[in-house]
Scaffold this motif. Structure first.
Motif, short mmCIF file in Angstrom:
data_model
loop_
_atom_site.label_atom_id
_atom_site.label_comp_id
_atom_site.label_asym_id
_atom_site.label_seq_id
_atom_site.Cartn_x
_atom_site.Cartn_y
_atom_site.Cartn_z
N GLU A 60 0.82 -1.20 0.00
CA GLU A 60 0.00 0.00 0.00
C GLU A 60 0.87 1.27 0.00
O GLU A 60 0.51 2.26 -0.64
CB GLU A 60 -0.96 -0.01 1.20
CG GLU A 60 -1.89 1.18 1.31
CD GLU A 60 -2.86 1.35 0.13
OE1 GLU A 60 -2.90 0.46 -0.75
OE2 GLU A 60 -3.56 2.38 0.08
N ASP A 68 -9.19 5.41 0.71
CA ASP A 68 -7.98 5.83 0.00
C ASP A 68 -7.83 7.33 0.08
O ASP A 68 -6.74 7.85 0.29
CB ASP A 68 -8.07 5.42 -1.49
CG ASP A 68 -7.67 3.96 -1.69
OD1 ASP A 68 -6.98 3.41 -0.80
OD2 ASP A 68 -8.08 3.38 -2.72
N ASN A 71 1.88 1.75 -3.56
CA ASN A 71 0.69 2.15 -4.30
C ASN A 71 0.38 3.62 -4.14
O ASN A 71 0.07 4.31 -5.10
CB ASN A 71 -0.50 1.39 -3.70
CG ASN A 71 -1.12 0.48 -4.69
OD1 ASN A 71 -0.70 0.41 -5.84
ND2 ASN A 71 -2.13 -0.23 -4.24
N ARG A 72 0.43 4.06 -2.88
CA ARG A 72 0.10 5.47 -2.61
C ARG A 72 1.16 6.38 -3.20
O ARG A 72 0.83 7.45 -3.72
CB ARG A 72 -0.02 5.70 -1.10
CG ARG A 72 -1.38 5.36 -0.57
CD ARG A 72 -1.43 5.44 0.93
NE ARG A 72 -1.69 6.79 1.44
CZ ARG A 72 -2.92 7.26 1.70
NH1 ARG A 72 -3.98 6.53 1.45
NH2 ARG A 72 -3.06 8.48 2.19
#
Ligand code: HEM
Ligand code: HEM
Ligand code: SF4
Ligand code: SF4
Lengths: 74, 437
Positions: B27, B123, B30-31
């Motif tokens: 994650e 998100d 991803n961010r």
């Protein structure tokens, strides 16, 4: 503020040496009333932004809004 | 390149199991990439800093999270668990890392649309990290900052038609097994009770005024898929009063190998031919079953509804028709005191809309516990301190043999003078004429 709300605020502004209280601590302020009635008074004070909740995640306490240690928030 | 070197955490990835460290790293990357061009409202490196502060804790051997705080949404005393990092300069992405508990739908049925919405919301306004689901049953959204809370609450309640769950000294998010929606063992509609009581007890759920947490859980049968008996202060467990229904032809089908026992659940290995005597009759905990080679019989008076025989031969055996639930109270995990399982309070109760009989028991318990429970004392601890007999009095339930767990274990039922004809007074002179000293 009505009389009952005033009793709670007087208690909290009095010399208790503490800023946060369990729900049970308020019951002796209203000897004739059951927990459900006392809860209504506290809820009305939360809704009036006089009181606020403090939570550890597992336990909750009540305090005067802004009392005690300043919150870590910016 | 990771923001913080995390050699200790990296070791956790080396085992054969899925690793939360790998998930958080994934994650974090991803961010950083932000392929979907999300308008992040909290620092993009929140997951990276989460790994960093955890590595620091492993090095220091102590936590870097402070405990609790005044965070939440207006008017609610629960649903948000405030957490602040005590090294915010080194880890600004987790300076605040508040958890949001979201009330999961009854029995956790989702539409994929709802799941996408929750993930998109998280998100944008949170860390992107979730726990599906927490041990409480809630959807747990891990890590956001104070300024986001009202925004998240607005979206959840106005757009996604859901609500925050419980935390702190309140009624926790009620939880149920999937019940009659899919399970032939369900003795009542667990989802419906769960939903109805969630609506009826909104005040208790959102405005904490209990001595400590209080949980209901609803299991449709004694298989206990939400483990109500072990995890809730008030456990409603499906049961039946009449006989287990037996289809003798199907019993023979199992014996003859036509049907796989346990619906084939143990077919991964060859356990040999199904042996009804060894695998069912001899394992009945109350020894109330008999197989004479062609007919299975059950002495239903002795059956404790353990479910073993029904689980093993679901085609042949079925729950009875007079269905309802038993109520057990006082289960808890160890906090102040050791772990406890629930104790039987109501052996049988009908479970019918609008569930007033069940609510009556709940409310009598609350009235007592709110008044006499000590701070941070779970119902099970209050019962131990003040006696099960006191609980029977406040719930106005007559003591009966099934309340005794085992002889000599909990002799808590005492006669009061007013219950004894003639009271406790006696004429000692008259007594002595009949009894020598
Ligand atoms: C050499 C002779 C005896 C031995 C070795 C013996 C041993 C024991 C033992 C080990 C217990 C269990 C204690 C416990 O669970 O804490 C017990 C309980 C008991 N025994 Fe004996 N016993 C003897 C003779 C007797 C006699 C002669 C009587 C009656 C006339 C008797 C009456 C009882 C009773 C009523 C209990 C239950 C007490 C309770 O659990 O409160 N015993 N005995
Ligand atoms: C109506 C008459 C009686 C009543 C209400 C009564 C009541 C009790 C109670 C409340 C206990 C304690 C049980 C426990 O701690 O779990 C007990 C234990 C005991 N009673 Fe009685 N009792 C009665 C008659 C008798 C008689 C007639 C005898 C013997 C001749 C007797 C022998 C014992 C013994 C040996 C124990 C200890 C048993 C054990 O702990 O295993 N009782 N009784
Ligand atoms: S608890 Fe019983 S009724 Fe509920 S899903 Fe599990 S087996 Fe079925
Ligand atoms: S449900 Fe359990 S106790 Fe009842 S007959 Fe079957 S195995 Fe025995």
């Amino acid at each position: 503020m009505n009389e009952e709300q005033q009793i709670v605020v007087d208690f909290l502004t009095g010399k208790t040496g503490k800023s946060k209280f369990y729900f049970n601590d308020f019951l002796p302020l209203f000897p004739g009333k059951g927990p459900r009635d006392v809860k209504k008074i506290l809820t009305s004070l939360v809704n009036a932004e006089k009181l606020e909740f403090w939570s550890s995640g597992s336990t909750t306490m009540y305090g005067l809004k802004g009392a005690g240690k300043p919150d870590t928030d910016a | 390149m990771a923001k913080h070197a995390t050699p200790k955490l990296d070791q956790l990835e080396s085992g054969p199991w899925p690793s939360f460290v790998s998930d958080i790293k994934w994650e974090a990357e991803n961010r950083a990439k932000n392929a979907d061009k999300v308008n992040y409202q909290i620092p993009v490196d929140c997951p990276a800093d989460l790994l960093g502060v955890l590595e620091l804790s492993y090095n220091d051997g102590e936590t870097h999270w402070k405990h609790g705080g005044i965070v939440g949404v207006f008017g609610y005393g629960g649903g948000v668990i405030g957490r602040y990092c005590d090294q915010p300069q080194a880890f600004p992405g987790v300076a605040h890392f508040h958890t949001v508990r979201v009330n999961q739908p009854a029995a956790k049925y989702y539409s994929s649309e709802f799941l996408r919405q929750i993930c998109d919301l998280w998100d944008m306004r949170g860390s992107g990290l979730t726990n599906m689901h927490g041990s409480t049953g809630d959807i747990v959204l891990l890590g956001t900052q104070t300024a986001q809370l009202e925004e998240i609450f607005f979206e959840l309640t106005h757009k996604y038609n859901t609500d925050l769950g419980g935390s702190g000294s309140n009624l926790r998010t009620p939880e149920s097994c999937l019940g009659t929606s899919r399970c032939e063992y369900a003795c009542y509609d667990t989802q419906d009770v769960c939903y109805q009581l969630t609506l009826d007890y909104q005040d208790e759920l959102h405005r904490p005024a209990f001595p400590y947490k209080f949980k209901f859980k609803f299991d449709g049968c004694p298989n206990g898929c939400v483990a109500a008996i072990a995890r809730s202060d008030f456990s409603v467990i499906g049961t039946w009063k009449d006989d287990i229904k037996i289809d003798q032809a199907a019993v023979k089908g199992y014996v003859g190998g036509e049907f796989a026992p346990n619906a084939g659940a143990h077919s991964g290995r060859d356990w040999g031919k199904f042996d009804i005597q060894a695998e069912v009759v001899d394992l009945c905990p109350t020894k109330c079953m008999k197989w004479d080679g062609s007919k299975l019989s059950i002495n239903n008076r002795e059956c404790t509804r353990c479910m073993h025989c029904i689980n093993t031969m679901p085609r042949a055996l079925h729950i009875g028709d007079e269905r309802g639930a038993s109520i057990l109270v006082g289960a808890k995990a160890p906090v102040l005191d050791g772990a406890q399982m629930g104790s039987l309070l109501v052996p049988f109760i009908e479970v019918n809309q609008p569930y007033d009989e069940i609510k009556e028991v709940i409310e009598k318990i609350w009235d007592w516990w709110m008044e006499d429970g000590k701070n941070r004392e779970r119902l099970g601890e209050t019962i131990r301190r003040l006696s099960f007999q006191r609980l029977l009095e406040v719930t106005e339930i007559a003591p009966q043999a099934v309340h005794v767990k085992e002889p000599r274990h909990n002799p808590y039922i005492f006669w009061k003078e007013e219950e004894v004809p003639g009271g406790f007074d006696r004429d000692i002179e008259a007594y002595r004429t009949r009894h020598q000293r």
